[in-house]
Scaffold this active site. Structure first.
Site, PDB file in Angstrom:
ATOM      1  N   GLY A  81       0.831  -1.190   0.000  1.00  0.00           N
ATOM      2  CA  GLY A  81       0.000   0.000   0.000  1.00  0.00           C
ATOM      3  C   GLY A  81       0.870   1.245   0.000  1.00  0.00           C
ATOM      4  O   GLY A  81       2.011   1.218   0.464  1.00  0.00           O
ATOM      5  N   GLN A 132       2.829  10.018   1.160  1.00  0.00           N
ATOM      6  CA  GLN A 132       4.127   9.380   1.387  1.00  0.00           C
ATOM      7  C   GLN A 132       5.130   9.702   0.287  1.00  0.00           C
ATOM      8  O   GLN A 132       6.329   9.492   0.471  1.00  0.00           O
ATOM      9  CB  GLN A 132       3.973   7.859   1.476  1.00  0.00           C
ATOM     10  CG  GLN A 132       3.261   7.386   2.723  1.00  0.00           C
ATOM     11  CD  GLN A 132       3.131   5.888   2.709  1.00  0.00           C
ATOM     12  OE1 GLN A 132       2.142   5.352   2.202  1.00  0.00           O
ATOM     13  NE2 GLN A 132       4.126   5.207   3.261  1.00  0.00           N
ATOM     14  N   CYS A 155       5.754  -0.265   7.259  1.00  0.00           N
ATOM     15  CA  CYS A 155       5.424   0.921   6.468  1.00  0.00           C
ATOM     16  C   CYS A 155       6.644   1.341   5.663  1.00  0.00           C
ATOM     17  O   CYS A 155       7.763   1.346   6.175  1.00  0.00           O
ATOM     18  CB  CYS A 155       4.995   2.048   7.407  1.00  0.00           C
ATOM     19  SG  CYS A 155       4.547   3.566   6.584  1.00  0.00           S
ATOM     20  N   LEU A 156       6.414   1.697   4.404  1.00  0.00           N
ATOM     21  CA  LEU A 156       7.517   2.170   3.561  1.00  0.00           C
ATOM     22  C   LEU A 156       8.126   3.456   4.111  1.00  0.00           C
ATOM     23  O   LEU A 156       9.293   3.745   3.844  1.00  0.00           O
ATOM     24  CB  LEU A 156       7.039   2.374   2.121  1.00  0.00           C
ATOM     25  CG  LEU A 156       6.559   1.120   1.401  1.00  0.00           C
ATOM     26  CD1 LEU A 156       6.071   1.459  -0.009  1.00  0.00           C
ATOM     27  CD2 LEU A 156       7.650   0.057   1.355  1.00  0.00           C
ATOM     28  N   HIS A 206      -4.629   1.708   7.322  1.00  0.00           N
ATOM     29  CA  HIS A 206      -3.258   2.207   7.453  1.00  0.00           C
ATOM     30  C   HIS A 206      -3.020   3.357   6.474  1.00  0.00           C
ATOM     31  O   HIS A 206      -2.486   4.406   6.848  1.00  0.00           O
ATOM     32  CB  HIS A 206      -2.288   1.044   7.196  1.00  0.00           C
ATOM     33  CG  HIS A 206      -0.851   1.419   7.186  1.00  0.00           C
ATOM     34  ND1 HIS A 206       0.017   1.022   8.174  1.00  0.00           N
ATOM     35  CD2 HIS A 206      -0.102   2.129   6.298  1.00  0.00           C
ATOM     36  CE1 HIS A 206       1.230   1.478   7.900  1.00  0.00           C
ATOM     37  NE2 HIS A 206       1.176   2.158   6.762  1.00  0.00           N
ATOM     38  N   GLU A 207      -3.421   3.165   5.220  1.00  0.00           N
ATOM     39  CA  GLU A 207      -3.188   4.193   4.199  1.00  0.00           C
ATOM     40  C   GLU A 207      -4.076   5.418   4.425  1.00  0.00           C
ATOM     41  O   GLU A 207      -3.635   6.553   4.209  1.00  0.00           O
ATOM     42  CB  GLU A 207      -3.382   3.623   2.794  1.00  0.00           C
ATOM     43  CG  GLU A 207      -2.445   2.477   2.442  1.00  0.00           C
ATOM     44  CD  GLU A 207      -0.970   2.750   2.682  1.00  0.00           C
ATOM     45  OE1 GLU A 207      -0.532   3.924   2.589  1.00  0.00           O
ATOM     46  OE2 GLU A 207      -0.230   1.789   2.971  1.00  0.00           O
ATOM     47  N   HIS A 215      -2.468   7.645   6.833  1.00  0.00           N
ATOM     48  CA  HIS A 215      -1.463   8.521   6.190  1.00  0.00           C
ATOM     49  C   HIS A 215      -2.121   9.780   5.642  1.00  0.00           C
ATOM     50  O   HIS A 215      -1.584  10.882   5.787  1.00  0.00           O
ATOM     51  CB  HIS A 215      -0.751   7.798   5.043  1.00  0.00           C
ATOM     52  CG  HIS A 215       0.378   6.938   5.477  1.00  0.00           C
ATOM     53  ND1 HIS A 215       1.500   7.425   6.116  1.00  0.00           N
ATOM     54  CD2 HIS A 215       0.578   5.610   5.342  1.00  0.00           C
ATOM     55  CE1 HIS A 215       2.335   6.435   6.363  1.00  0.00           C
ATOM     56  NE2 HIS A 215       1.794   5.312   5.907  1.00  0.00           N
TER      57      HIS A 215
END
Length: 166
Positions: free
Chosen positions: A46, A51, A91-92, A133-134, A137
């Site tokens: 994701g 991000q 997470c990235l 999660h996204e 963000h």
């Protein structure tokens, strides 16, 4: 396709609240394509536009092993959340860290697609956690915000140290 740079915690841009998308045009299609390309390159499941430094309410997910199930959610809103699950998240934007987070087990989300067509999706498990999660963000929140202050500090220090060494 272009690889985009993924912002890393504690970059303050990750704390911005993303703005709703109002223009469904070629620039948006290019952003989504580049986000997907970046997510796959980074071995993520994701990615939110914030991000990659774009403060728009756009996210992409793909839980498939063969990268053939890309889903795009524009201006997503959670309609319902049910039950609870504890799931290990990474997470990235917080590379190298995985922690258990409590999230809803089942959700219903409404959004619009790349062409501006509204849709609703009901899902559960990992896919629900990924979408939540996204969306976090897009609201300026990271999964580490669900952790104890001690764990948050430890992760932040390590990421700052890694950035300084790079």
């Amino acid at each position: 396709m272009q690889l985009l740079s993924v912002l890393v915690h504690p970059d303050p841009r990750l704390r911005q609240v993303a703005k709703p998308v109002t223009d469904f045009n070629a620039d948006l299609a290019t952003l989504v394509e580049n986000m997907a390309h970046t997510m796959y390159h980074e071995n993520g499941i994701g990615l939110a536009a914030i991000q990659v430094g774009v403060p728009l309410r756009v996210l992409v997910i793909d839980l498939s092993k063969d990268h053939q199930a890309l889903q795009t959610f524009i201006n997503p809103e959670i309609q319902t959340q049910e039950k609870a699950q504890t799931i290990e998240e990474g997470c990235l934007s917080v590379p190298g860290f995985f922690e258990k987070v409590n999230r809803a087990q089942s959700i219903q989300v409404s959004a619009v697609d790349i062409h501006g067509k509204p849709f609703t999706k009901s899902t559960s498990g990992l896919e629900a956690a990924c979408i939540l999660h996204e969306i976090d963000h897009l609201d300026g929140k990271l999964f580490v915000d669900y952790l104890s202050t001690l764990k948050q500090s430890r992760i932040r220090r390590k990421l700052v140290k890694m950035k300084a060494a790079a």
